[in-house]
Design a protein around this motif. Structure first.
Motif, PDB file in Angstrom:
ATOM      1  N   TRP A  23      25.413  67.557  60.124  1.00 56.96           N
ATOM      2  CA  TRP A  23      25.487  65.892  60.052  1.00 56.96           C
ATOM      3  C   TRP A  23      25.490  65.496  58.859  1.00 56.96           C
ATOM      4  O   TRP A  23      24.383  65.852  58.008  1.00 56.96           O
ATOM      5  CB  TRP A  23      24.481  65.484  61.270  1.00 56.96           C
ATOM      6  CG  TRP A  23      24.570  66.207  62.574  1.00 56.96           C
ATOM      7  CD1 TRP A  23      24.022  67.061  63.221  1.00 56.96           C
ATOM      8  CD2 TRP A  23      25.540  65.542  63.631  1.00 56.96           C
ATOM      9  NE1 TRP A  23      24.530  67.364  64.613  1.00 56.96           N
ATOM     10  CE2 TRP A  23      25.373  66.321  64.646  1.00 56.96           C
ATOM     11  CE3 TRP A  23      26.701  64.567  63.124  1.00 56.96           C
ATOM     12  CZ2 TRP A  23      26.237  65.999  65.748  1.00 56.96           C
ATOM     13  CZ3 TRP A  23      27.403  64.214  64.544  1.00 56.96           C
ATOM     14  CH2 TRP A  23      27.285  65.079  65.688  1.00 56.96           C
ATOM     15  N   PRO A  25      25.092  61.303  57.617  1.00 51.55           N
ATOM     16  CA  PRO A  25      24.696  59.913  58.117  1.00 51.55           C
ATOM     17  C   PRO A  25      26.280  59.327  58.685  1.00 51.55           C
ATOM     18  O   PRO A  25      26.049  58.518  59.729  1.00 51.55           O
ATOM     19  CB  PRO A  25      24.240  59.204  57.177  1.00 51.55           C
ATOM     20  CG  PRO A  25      23.490  60.353  56.202  1.00 51.55           C
ATOM     21  CD  PRO A  25      24.274  61.401  56.306  1.00 51.55           C
ATOM     22  N   GLU A  26      27.315  59.492  57.928  1.00 54.14           N
ATOM     23  CA  GLU A  26      28.492  59.039  58.630  1.00 54.14           C
ATOM     24  C   GLU A  26      29.050  59.351  59.574  1.00 54.14           C
ATOM     25  O   GLU A  26      29.649  58.767  60.454  1.00 54.14           O
ATOM     26  CB  GLU A  26      29.615  59.199  57.501  1.00 54.14           C
ATOM     27  CG  GLU A  26      29.160  58.510  56.066  1.00 54.14           C
ATOM     28  CD  GLU A  26      28.190  58.977  55.234  1.00 54.14           C
ATOM     29  OE1 GLU A  26      27.919  60.178  55.257  1.00 54.14           O
ATOM     30  OE2 GLU A  26      27.726  58.405  54.203  1.00 54.14           O
ATOM     31  N   ILE A  28      27.231  59.476  62.354  1.00 56.67           N
ATOM     32  CA  ILE A  28      26.841  58.751  63.396  1.00 56.67           C
ATOM     33  C   ILE A  28      27.902  57.880  64.065  1.00 56.67           C
ATOM     34  O   ILE A  28      27.874  57.415  65.174  1.00 56.67           O
ATOM     35  CB  ILE A  28      25.600  57.985  63.001  1.00 56.67           C
ATOM     36  CG1 ILE A  28      24.649  59.028  62.535  1.00 56.67           C
ATOM     37  CG2 ILE A  28      25.086  57.245  64.148  1.00 56.67           C
ATOM     38  CD1 ILE A  28      24.256  60.037  63.402  1.00 56.67           C
ATOM     39  N   PHE A 150      18.087  64.580  62.305  1.00 60.01           N
ATOM     40  CA  PHE A 150      18.596  63.365  61.667  1.00 60.01           C
ATOM     41  C   PHE A 150      17.360  62.910  60.718  1.00 60.01           C
ATOM     42  O   PHE A 150      16.041  62.966  61.031  1.00 60.01           O
ATOM     43  CB  PHE A 150      18.876  62.189  62.838  1.00 60.01           C
ATOM     44  CG  PHE A 150      20.030  62.563  63.608  1.00 60.01           C
ATOM     45  CD1 PHE A 150      21.124  62.623  63.010  1.00 60.01           C
ATOM     46  CD2 PHE A 150      19.694  62.272  64.870  1.00 60.01           C
ATOM     47  CE1 PHE A 150      22.262  62.709  63.987  1.00 60.01           C
ATOM     48  CE2 PHE A 150      20.820  62.406  65.824  1.00 60.01           C
ATOM     49  CZ  PHE A 150      21.954  62.593  65.361  1.00 60.01           C
ATOM     50  N   GLU A 153      15.747  57.585  58.596  1.00 57.22           N
ATOM     51  CA  GLU A 153      16.583  56.248  58.477  1.00 57.22           C
ATOM     52  C   GLU A 153      17.784  56.174  59.308  1.00 57.22           C
ATOM     53  O   GLU A 153      18.119  55.319  60.122  1.00 57.22           O
ATOM     54  CB  GLU A 153      17.104  56.134  57.239  1.00 57.22           C
ATOM     55  CG  GLU A 153      18.188  56.991  56.468  1.00 57.22           C
ATOM     56  CD  GLU A 153      17.201  58.219  55.797  1.00 57.22           C
ATOM     57  OE1 GLU A 153      17.895  58.846  54.847  1.00 57.22           O
ATOM     58  OE2 GLU A 153      16.046  58.194  55.926  1.00 57.22           O
ATOM     59  N   THR A 154      18.205  57.677  59.896  1.00 53.30           N
ATOM     60  CA  THR A 154      19.284  57.737  60.602  1.00 53.30           C
ATOM     61  C   THR A 154      18.620  57.591  62.208  1.00 53.30           C
ATOM     62  O   THR A 154      19.207  56.882  63.069  1.00 53.30           O
ATOM     63  CB  THR A 154      20.014  58.872  60.665  1.00 53.30           C
ATOM     64  OG1 THR A 154      20.553  59.284  59.455  1.00 53.30           O
ATOM     65  CG2 THR A 154      20.874  59.220  61.922  1.00 53.30           C
ATOM     66  N   ARG A 157      18.108  53.740  62.757  1.00 51.49           N
ATOM     67  CA  ARG A 157      19.379  53.046  62.885  1.00 51.49           C
ATOM     68  C   ARG A 157      19.951  53.269  64.400  1.00 51.49           C
ATOM     69  O   ARG A 157      20.422  52.462  64.974  1.00 51.49           O
ATOM     70  CB  ARG A 157      20.566  53.774  62.010  1.00 51.49           C
ATOM     71  CG  ARG A 157      21.702  52.716  61.856  1.00 51.49           C
ATOM     72  CD  ARG A 157      22.693  52.893  60.514  1.00 51.49           C
ATOM     73  NE  ARG A 157      23.164  54.242  60.396  1.00 51.49           N
ATOM     74  CZ  ARG A 157      22.918  55.165  59.393  1.00 51.49           C
ATOM     75  NH1 ARG A 157      21.692  54.799  58.823  1.00 51.49           N
ATOM     76  NH2 ARG A 157      23.383  56.267  59.680  1.00 51.49           N
ATOM     77  N   TYR A 181      22.391  59.584  71.038  1.00 52.80           N
ATOM     78  CA  TYR A 181      23.737  59.712  70.516  1.00 52.80           C
ATOM     79  C   TYR A 181      24.783  60.470  71.269  1.00 52.80           C
ATOM     80  O   TYR A 181      25.839  60.507  71.242  1.00 52.80           O
ATOM     81  CB  TYR A 181      23.382  60.777  69.059  1.00 52.80           C
ATOM     82  CG  TYR A 181      24.833  61.142  68.434  1.00 52.80           C
ATOM     83  CD1 TYR A 181      25.299  59.846  67.649  1.00 52.80           C
ATOM     84  CD2 TYR A 181      25.183  62.114  68.414  1.00 52.80           C
ATOM     85  CE1 TYR A 181      26.684  60.353  67.088  1.00 52.80           C
ATOM     86  CE2 TYR A 181      26.358  62.563  67.569  1.00 52.80           C
ATOM     87  CZ  TYR A 181      26.999  61.636  67.216  1.00 52.80           C
ATOM     88  OH  TYR A 181      28.361  62.166  66.321  1.00 52.80           O
ATOM     89  N   TYR A 226      22.453  67.866  57.395  1.00 55.31           N
ATOM     90  CA  TYR A 226      21.496  67.859  58.414  1.00 55.31           C
ATOM     91  C   TYR A 226      22.000  68.573  59.666  1.00 55.31           C
ATOM     92  O   TYR A 226      23.148  68.662  59.692  1.00 55.31           O
ATOM     93  CB  TYR A 226      21.301  66.290  58.762  1.00 55.31           C
ATOM     94  CG  TYR A 226      20.967  65.519  57.780  1.00 55.31           C
ATOM     95  CD1 TYR A 226      19.658  65.711  57.189  1.00 55.31           C
ATOM     96  CD2 TYR A 226      21.808  64.522  57.373  1.00 55.31           C
ATOM     97  CE1 TYR A 226      19.131  64.820  56.064  1.00 55.31           C
ATOM     98  CE2 TYR A 226      21.371  63.730  56.424  1.00 55.31           C
ATOM     99  CZ  TYR A 226      20.109  64.032  55.513  1.00 55.31           C
ATOM    100  OH  TYR A 226      19.861  63.330  54.576  1.00 55.31           O
TER     101      TYR A 226
END
Length: 231
Positions: A23, A25-26, A28, A150, A153-154, A157, A181, A226
């Motif tokens: 993973w 962050p994008e 997500i 994650f 910060e993810t 979010r 998610y 990740y």
């Protein structure tokens, strides 16, 4: 060149391993898996057809009834085939004072304890008839599924989209982020998680039905740092 080949080799290896998801962050922002038209539309009918849950002897499902720790253990063993994991095959029994061998879910409780998916309480107690909250049930479900690693910060979010996310216990936040998610959480009309409410059989059927969808459409393999932990 050597570094490039190492990167390519790693990606090829990861693509050949089931259950591993990388993973960024994008990632997500990606859309969740689309429903599979081959599955029954009704969540309860889905889980009954998959034999992950059953009706009561009178033929009724009773979606409003609450899920106990013993029932959750039994569901997890079926859904994730925990009995096939190496830890579950250990012959030694785990002492549980309030779950005798004659108890209907004895074997399933032994399996979830051996695999570490569920844990007992002090003095070797399991409290099999204790009801579980939505946060507990969904966090444990995510642990069996494999929690996405994650970054903090993810997680923040993801949870920020839900009005009552502050009610989620700290220990459950990363697991809940995975469940949210993946679409495993049934929200109310206002988009609330209601993490402290008891988990109902209807809630559990919804989670399992979404899990079945995910099995038909696995999460994509993406390049990034990740990844989901593997048990």
């Amino acid at each position: 060149m050597g570094q490039f080949l190492s990167t390519v080799s790693l990606l090829v290896l990861l693509q050949g391993l089931p259950g591993i998801v990388l993973w960024t962050p994008e990632a997500i922002a990606q859309s969740p898996a689309q429903p599979d038209s081959t599955l029954p539309a009704d969540p309860i009918q889905r889980v009954l057809a998959a034999r992950l849950m059953t009706n009561y002897p009178d033929g009724q499902f009773y979606p409003e009834r609450l899920v106990s720790r013993a029932e959750l253990a039994s569901i997890l063993v079926k859904a994730f085939e925990l009995n096939k994991r190496v830890a579950a095959t250990r012959e030694n029994l785990i002492a549980v004072q309030d779950v005798p061998p004659s108890f209907w879910a004895f074997n399933d409780i032994q399996i979830v304890l051996k695999t570490g998916i569920m844990r007992g309480y002090r003095d070797n107690m399991f409290f099999p008839n204790q009801r579980v909250s939505r946060a507990e049930a969904l966090a444990i479900f995510a642990q069996a599924y494999g929690v996405f690693q994650f970054p903090d910060e993810t997680v923040t979010r993801i949870l920020a989209d839900y009005p009552d996310a502050a009610q989620i216990p700290d220990w459950a936040k990363k697991s809940m982020a995975t469940a949210l998610y993946e679409g495993f959480v049934k929200l109310d009309d206002r988009g609330n998680i209601n993490p402290l409410n008891p988990m109902t059989r209807g809630d559990m059927a919804y989670t399992l039905s979404k899990f079945l969808e995910r099995q038909k459409t696995p999460a994509p393999v993406l390049e990034g740092e990740y990844f989901r932990s593997i048990r």
